[in-house]
Design a protein around this motif. Structure first.
Motif, short mmCIF file in Angstrom:
data_model
loop_
_atom_site.label_atom_id
_atom_site.label_comp_id
_atom_site.label_asym_id
_atom_site.label_seq_id
_atom_site.Cartn_x
_atom_site.Cartn_y
_atom_site.Cartn_z
N ALA A 228 0.86 -1.18 0.00
CA ALA A 228 0.00 0.00 0.00
C ALA A 228 0.90 1.23 0.00
O ALA A 228 1.95 1.24 0.63
CB ALA A 228 -0.90 0.00 1.23
N ILE A 229 0.50 2.25 -0.74
CA ILE A 229 1.35 3.44 -0.86
C ILE A 229 1.63 4.07 0.52
O ILE A 229 2.78 4.45 0.78
CB ILE A 229 0.73 4.45 -1.83
N PRO A 230 0.66 4.18 1.43
CA PRO A 230 1.01 4.71 2.76
C PRO A 230 2.08 3.90 3.48
O PRO A 230 2.91 4.46 4.20
CB PRO A 230 -0.33 4.66 3.51
N ASP A 231 2.09 2.57 3.27
CA ASP A 231 3.12 1.74 3.90
C ASP A 231 4.49 2.00 3.27
O ASP A 231 5.51 2.03 3.98
CB ASP A 231 2.75 0.27 3.78
N TRP A 232 4.52 2.15 1.95
CA TRP A 232 5.78 2.45 1.26
C TRP A 232 6.34 3.79 1.75
O TRP A 232 7.54 3.92 2.00
CB TRP A 232 5.54 2.47 -0.24
N LEU A 233 5.46 4.77 1.91
CA LEU A 233 5.88 6.08 2.41
C LEU A 233 6.37 6.00 3.86
O LEU A 233 7.36 6.64 4.23
CB LEU A 233 4.72 7.06 2.29
N ALA A 234 5.70 5.20 4.66
CA ALA A 234 6.10 5.06 6.06
C ALA A 234 7.51 4.47 6.16
O ALA A 234 8.31 4.87 7.03
CB ALA A 234 5.11 4.19 6.82
N ALA A 235 7.82 3.53 5.27
CA ALA A 235 9.16 2.94 5.27
C ALA A 235 10.21 4.00 4.93
O ALA A 235 11.30 4.03 5.52
CB ALA A 235 9.22 1.78 4.28
N TRP A 236 9.88 4.90 3.98
CA TRP A 236 10.82 5.95 3.63
C TRP A 236 10.95 6.99 4.75
O TRP A 236 12.03 7.55 4.97
CB TRP A 236 10.44 6.62 2.31
N SER A 237 9.86 7.25 5.47
CA SER A 237 9.96 8.20 6.58
C SER A 237 10.91 7.66 7.65
O SER A 237 11.65 8.43 8.28
CB SER A 237 8.58 8.48 7.17
N THR A 238 10.92 6.34 7.82
CA THR A 238 11.85 5.73 8.77
C THR A 238 13.29 5.83 8.27
O THR A 238 14.20 6.21 9.03
CB THR A 238 11.48 4.26 9.01
N ASP A 240 14.55 7.97 6.25
CA ASP A 240 14.99 9.36 6.23
C ASP A 240 14.99 10.02 7.60
O ASP A 240 15.36 11.18 7.74
CB ASP A 240 14.10 10.18 5.28
N GLY A 241 14.58 9.27 8.62
CA GLY A 241 14.59 9.80 9.97
C GLY A 241 13.57 10.89 10.21
O GLY A 241 13.77 11.76 11.07
N CYS A 242 12.45 10.85 9.48
CA CYS A 242 11.42 11.88 9.62
C CYS A 242 10.50 11.57 10.79
O CYS A 242 10.45 10.44 11.29
CB CYS A 242 10.57 11.96 8.34
N ARG A 243 9.75 12.55 11.21
CA ARG A 243 8.69 12.31 12.17
C ARG A 243 7.64 11.42 11.52
O ARG A 243 7.36 11.54 10.32
CB ARG A 243 8.07 13.63 12.63
N PRO A 244 7.02 10.51 12.25
CA PRO A 244 6.16 9.50 11.63
C PRO A 244 4.86 10.03 11.03
O PRO A 244 4.35 9.43 10.08
CB PRO A 244 5.87 8.52 12.78
N ASP A 245 4.32 11.11 11.56
CA ASP A 245 3.03 11.60 11.09
C ASP A 245 3.20 12.85 10.23
O ASP A 245 3.69 13.88 10.71
CB ASP A 245 2.11 11.90 12.27
N PRO A 246 2.80 12.79 8.96
CA PRO A 246 2.99 13.95 8.09
C PRO A 246 1.96 15.04 8.35
O PRO A 246 0.89 14.79 8.91
CB PRO A 246 2.79 13.36 6.68
N VAL A 247 2.30 16.24 7.93
CA VAL A 247 1.31 17.31 7.86
C VAL A 247 0.70 17.26 6.46
O VAL A 247 1.34 16.83 5.50
CB VAL A 247 1.94 18.69 8.12
N SER A 248 -0.54 17.69 6.34
CA SER A 248 -1.21 17.61 5.04
C SER A 248 -1.89 18.93 4.72
O SER A 248 -2.22 19.72 5.60
CB SER A 248 -2.23 16.47 5.03
N TRP A 249 -2.08 19.15 3.41
CA TRP A 249 -2.79 20.32 2.93
C TRP A 249 -3.39 19.99 1.58
O TRP A 249 -3.13 18.93 1.00
CB TRP A 249 -1.87 21.54 2.85
N THR A 250 -4.23 20.88 1.06
CA THR A 250 -4.88 20.67 -0.22
C THR A 250 -4.42 21.75 -1.19
O THR A 250 -4.94 22.86 -1.16
CB THR A 250 -6.42 20.71 -0.06
N PRO A 251 -3.43 21.45 -2.05
CA PRO A 251 -2.94 22.47 -2.99
C PRO A 251 -3.99 22.86 -4.02
O PRO A 251 -4.05 24.02 -4.42
CB PRO A 251 -1.73 21.79 -3.64
N VAL A 252 -4.79 21.90 -4.44
CA VAL A 252 -5.95 22.15 -5.31
C VAL A 252 -7.03 21.16 -4.89
O VAL A 252 -6.74 20.11 -4.31
CB VAL A 252 -5.62 21.98 -6.81
N ALA A 253 -8.27 21.48 -5.20
CA ALA A 253 -9.35 20.56 -4.85
C ALA A 253 -9.13 19.21 -5.52
O ALA A 253 -8.84 19.14 -6.71
CB ALA A 253 -10.69 21.16 -5.29
#
Length: 312
Positions: A228-238, A240-253
């Motif tokens: 699942a794409i969220p799981d793939w991203l979570a592996a990269w956050s680990t 890269d040493g990032c904080r586990p929970d991302p911030v989100s926004w809506t650049p366009v609807a």
């Protein structure tokens, strides 16, 4: 001397210093996962600027093909960023050039051609249907050849790709992190055949994926080993040493963007979830992937990300 010219001269001098200060290329037959010194500045390119030409390089004993596009006003004394753009399964370098549009940038745009895989179609290392050739070695050898003949900014080499090409960009992020500055898979096919991922440094990664992708589902495909794409991203956050929970926004609807904070050593991780989009390179105009436009253009977002993340 005008201040604007002074700033330009300082920037140019820094780029030249970076381009010439890196290590010599690896010996023939080896993958160079480290910055490599460019020696092509000041030399004629050997082919015309402003048009796309087909070239060849030998890698792993095989003749490999790619297309390259130089800016119309290419100056062999000025270091340029270089963007590698990898096509998807069954596609060609020409298709990928039209799809991604990197040739419109003030950069050296390179479109490698994959070999015919086990199913009779073009593919890249990391997929179950790819050829036995080592495409990571091909990428390294290709960069060696380009840096010998063109004025490449060795600190601004980037990789993007679609589908199987996006999955291969994920492989490169794992195995050529020391040489390629930033990575951008689009609708990436992250098969387990890509192998273990242990990058030599934390790396900047930007990912695009549509929630209605039926080829490479956003929620994954366990039967094919696709995460699942969220799981793939979570592996990269680990990694890269990032904080586990991302911030989100809506650049366009219709698009949810996510960014992980606190990543190590100038790395970064961002994701654009395109609601209702299929297996496409997102574009607000019809393109080779789909006659139905999406609500966002991936290419300018990728280019902004690349420009913000040189090799450090």
């Amino acid at each position: 001397m005008p201040r604007r010219f002074t700033r330009w001269a300082a920037t140019f001098a820094a780029a030249c210093a970076l381009t010439t200060a890196f290590a010599a290329p690896a010996a023939a037959g080896g993958v160079a996962d480290h910055p490599v010194r460019t020696t092509g500045c000041g030399r004629p390119a050997g082919f015309p600027a402003g048009v796309t030409t087909t070239r060849h390089v030998t890698s792993g004993g095989l003749d490999r093909e790619y297309t390259v596009h130089l800016p119309a006003r290419y100056d062999p004394h000025r270091p340029y960023p270089l963007v590698l753009s990898f096509h998807g399964h069954k596609r060609t370098s020409q298709y990928q050039e039209e799809l991604s549009g990197f040739s419109a940038l003030d950069a050296i745009a390179v479109y490698p051609q994959g070999l015919i895989g086990t199913d009779g179609e073009s593919a890249w290392t990391g997929a179950p249907y790819s050829a036995a050739a080592d495409d990571v070695l091909f990428t390294s050898d290709l960069l060696n050849a380009l840096q010998r003949t063109l004025c490449v900014d060795a600190g601004r080499i980037f990789a993007a790709g679609k589908s199987n090409g996006g999955g291969f960009v994920g492989v490169l992020a794992c195995r050529l992190a020391g040489r390629i500055a930033a990575f951008a898979p689009v609708s990436g096919a992250f098969y387990p055949q890509g192998g273990a991922c242990d990058p030599s440094r934390p790396v900047p990664v930007l990912d695009f994926h549509g929630t209605a992708d039926t080829t490479i589902p956003y929620t994954g495909n366990p039967a094919k080993g696709l995460p699942a794409i969220p799981d793939w991203l979570a592996a990269w956050s680990t990694r890269d040493g990032c904080r586990p929970d991302p911030v989100s926004w809506t650049p366009v609807a219709g698009v949810v963007a996510e960014k992980w904070l606190g990543c190590d050593r100038h790395s970064a991780l961002e994701h654009y979830r395109v609601e209702g989009a299929g297996h496409v390179w997102p574009s607000t105009r019809p393109n080779n992937d789909s006659a139905t436009p999406t609500v966002i253009d991936a290419t300018p977002v990728i280019w902004r990300f690349f420009r913000a993340h040189p090799l450090r």
